[in-house]
Design a protein around this motif. Structure first.
Motif, mmCIF file in Angstrom:
data_model
loop_
_atom_site.group_PDB
_atom_site.id
_atom_site.type_symbol
_atom_site.label_atom_id
_atom_site.label_comp_id
_atom_site.label_asym_id
_atom_site.label_seq_id
_atom_site.Cartn_x
_atom_site.Cartn_y
_atom_site.Cartn_z
ATOM 1 N N VAL A 70 0.759 -1.170 -0.089
ATOM 2 C CA VAL A 70 -0.062 0.070 -0.062
ATOM 3 C C VAL A 70 0.726 1.174 -0.134
ATOM 4 C CG1 VAL A 70 -1.790 1.349 1.300
ATOM 5 C CG2 VAL A 70 -1.705 -1.215 1.296
ATOM 6 N N ARG A 71 0.632 2.389 -0.880
ATOM 7 C CA ARG A 71 1.263 3.425 -1.010
ATOM 8 C C ARG A 71 0.430 4.589 -1.598
ATOM 9 N NH1 ARG A 71 6.373 3.446 -5.025
ATOM 10 N NH2 ARG A 71 5.430 4.510 -6.771
ATOM 11 N N VAL A 72 0.773 5.637 -1.310
ATOM 12 C CA VAL A 72 0.157 6.862 -2.063
ATOM 13 C C VAL A 72 1.229 7.458 -2.978
ATOM 14 C CG1 VAL A 72 -0.746 9.009 -1.357
ATOM 15 C CG2 VAL A 72 -1.027 7.335 0.243
ATOM 16 N N ARG A 73 0.683 7.695 -4.188
ATOM 17 C CA ARG A 73 1.248 8.339 -5.238
ATOM 18 C C ARG A 73 0.820 9.487 -5.693
ATOM 19 N NH1 ARG A 73 4.041 5.615 -9.968
ATOM 20 N NH2 ARG A 73 4.033 3.652 -8.616
ATOM 21 N N ASP A 74 1.777 10.639 -5.523
ATOM 22 C CA ASP A 74 1.429 11.871 -5.803
ATOM 23 C C ASP A 74 1.880 12.343 -7.171
ATOM 24 O OD1 ASP A 74 0.292 12.894 -3.426
ATOM 25 O OD2 ASP A 74 1.947 12.671 -2.555
ATOM 26 N N THR A 75 1.356 12.790 -8.025
ATOM 27 C CA THR A 75 1.746 13.221 -9.412
ATOM 28 C C THR A 75 1.372 14.751 -9.465
ATOM 29 O OG1 THR A 75 -0.206 12.277 -10.461
ATOM 30 C CG2 THR A 75 1.623 10.948 -10.211
ATOM 31 N N ARG A 76 1.932 15.271 -10.546
ATOM 32 C CA ARG A 76 1.665 16.709 -11.226
ATOM 33 C C ARG A 76 1.636 16.624 -12.683
ATOM 34 N NH1 ARG A 76 1.872 20.744 -7.211
ATOM 35 N NH2 ARG A 76 1.699 22.217 -8.840
ATOM 36 N N ARG A 77 0.593 17.071 -13.113
ATOM 37 C CA ARG A 77 0.552 16.853 -14.325
ATOM 38 C C ARG A 77 -0.144 18.408 -14.967
ATOM 39 N NH1 ARG A 77 -1.351 11.741 -16.835
ATOM 40 N NH2 ARG A 77 0.776 11.160 -16.022
ATOM 41 N N TRP A 78 0.473 19.107 -15.802
ATOM 42 C CA TRP A 78 -0.378 20.235 -16.320
ATOM 43 C C TRP A 78 -0.831 21.177 -15.088
ATOM 44 C CZ3 TRP A 78 -4.158 18.777 -20.465
ATOM 45 C CH2 TRP A 78 -3.585 18.059 -21.589
ATOM 46 N N GLY A 79 0.251 21.336 -14.031
ATOM 47 C CA GLY A 79 0.184 22.205 -13.184
ATOM 48 C C GLY A 79 -1.064 21.557 -11.989
ATOM 49 N N LEU A 80 -1.586 20.622 -12.063
ATOM 50 C CA LEU A 80 -2.580 19.844 -11.220
ATOM 51 C C LEU A 80 -1.920 18.797 -10.297
ATOM 52 C CD1 LEU A 80 -5.809 19.744 -13.460
ATOM 53 C CD2 LEU A 80 -5.380 21.390 -11.671
ATOM 54 N N ARG A 81 -2.308 18.887 -9.222
ATOM 55 C CA ARG A 81 -1.832 17.807 -8.498
ATOM 56 C C ARG A 81 -2.828 16.585 -8.209
ATOM 57 N NH1 ARG A 81 -1.893 18.465 -2.596
ATOM 58 N NH2 ARG A 81 -1.712 16.234 -1.985
ATOM 59 N N SER A 82 -2.308 15.454 -8.226
ATOM 60 C CA SER A 82 -3.301 14.498 -7.862
ATOM 61 C C SER A 82 -2.860 13.586 -6.768
ATOM 62 C CB SER A 82 -3.593 13.685 -9.216
ATOM 63 O OG SER A 82 -2.996 12.846 -9.867
ATOM 64 N N ARG A 83 -3.551 12.788 -6.125
ATOM 65 C CA ARG A 83 -2.961 11.770 -4.984
ATOM 66 C C ARG A 83 -3.942 10.705 -5.568
ATOM 67 N NH1 ARG A 83 -2.260 13.783 0.983
ATOM 68 N NH2 ARG A 83 -0.571 14.708 -0.187
ATOM 69 N N LEU A 84 -3.315 9.533 -5.638
ATOM 70 C CA LEU A 84 -3.935 8.130 -5.636
ATOM 71 C C LEU A 84 -3.247 7.158 -4.689
ATOM 72 C CD1 LEU A 84 -3.563 7.758 -9.648
ATOM 73 C CD2 LEU A 84 -5.559 8.247 -8.320
ATOM 74 N N LEU A 85 -4.190 6.389 -4.219
ATOM 75 C CA LEU A 85 -3.947 5.222 -3.300
ATOM 76 C C LEU A 85 -3.450 3.967 -4.327
ATOM 77 C CD1 LEU A 85 -3.756 3.977 -0.409
ATOM 78 C CD2 LEU A 85 -6.210 3.261 -0.994
ATOM 79 N N GLU A 86 -2.419 3.614 -4.062
ATOM 80 C CA GLU A 86 -1.970 2.339 -4.773
ATOM 81 C C GLU A 86 -2.140 1.064 -4.163
ATOM 82 O OE1 GLU A 86 2.410 1.182 -6.400
ATOM 83 O OE2 GLU A 86 1.502 2.771 -7.506
ATOM 84 N N LEU A 87 -2.767 -0.104 -4.459
ATOM 85 C CA LEU A 87 -2.727 -1.234 -3.691
ATOM 86 C C LEU A 87 -2.031 -2.246 -4.755
ATOM 87 C CD1 LEU A 87 -6.471 -1.069 -2.556
ATOM 88 C CD2 LEU A 87 -4.402 -0.630 -1.264
#
Length: 141
Positions: A70-87
């Motif tokens: 289990v981990r949290v993946r933070d990404t930035r694309r086109w100036g927007l930040r998104s956070r996803l839970l990765e299982l």
């Protein structure tokens, strides 16, 4: 919320020209479809003694604790930040090439190599980091 917007857009089609009806009607159908999907798949995650159950359109998938990473993946694309839970239940190394301490057991013959599930805030109904902390706290042993 998407259901209300879909119904309002559907009602608005009565007051539009033919091209507007097509465009606004398509948006209404899309929003109503998203609302139905959300309704069918809630709750998306359930922690059980044997692992974490993830509801999908194709059914429920059980991710065993012994193989679950289990981990949290933070990404930035086109100036927007998104956070996803990765299982992830893959037995191989992670993205950095390091072995996964949580993936202690190799898959048996005939068993899947691994399952990767990515869930966002909308899927979880909460911040993915909070859900990750809760899953780590619920992990046995």
């Amino acid at each position: 919320m998407p259901a209300v917007a879909g119904v309002l857009l559907g009602l608005a089609t009565a007051f539009l020209d033919p091209l507007g009806r097509v465009l606004v009607g398509a948006a209404a159908v899309l929003l109503l479809g998203l609302a139905a999907r959300d309704r069918l798949l809630r709750p998306r995650l359930a922690a059980r003694p044997t692992g974490v159950a993830v509801r999908r359109l194709s059914g429920t998938t059980e991710l065993p604790w012994g193989r679950l990473h289990v981990r949290v993946r933070d990404t930035r694309r086109w100036g927007l930040r998104s956070r996803l839970l990765e299982l992830d239940t893959a037995a191989g190394p992670d993205d950095d090439g390091r072995p996964r301490p949580e993936a202690r057991r190799e898959p048996a013959s005939g068993e899947e190599d691994g399952v990767l599930v990515l869930l966002g805030r909308r899927d979880l109904g909460a911040d993915p980091a909070d859900v990750a902390r809760a899953l780590h706290a619920l992990r046995p042993g």
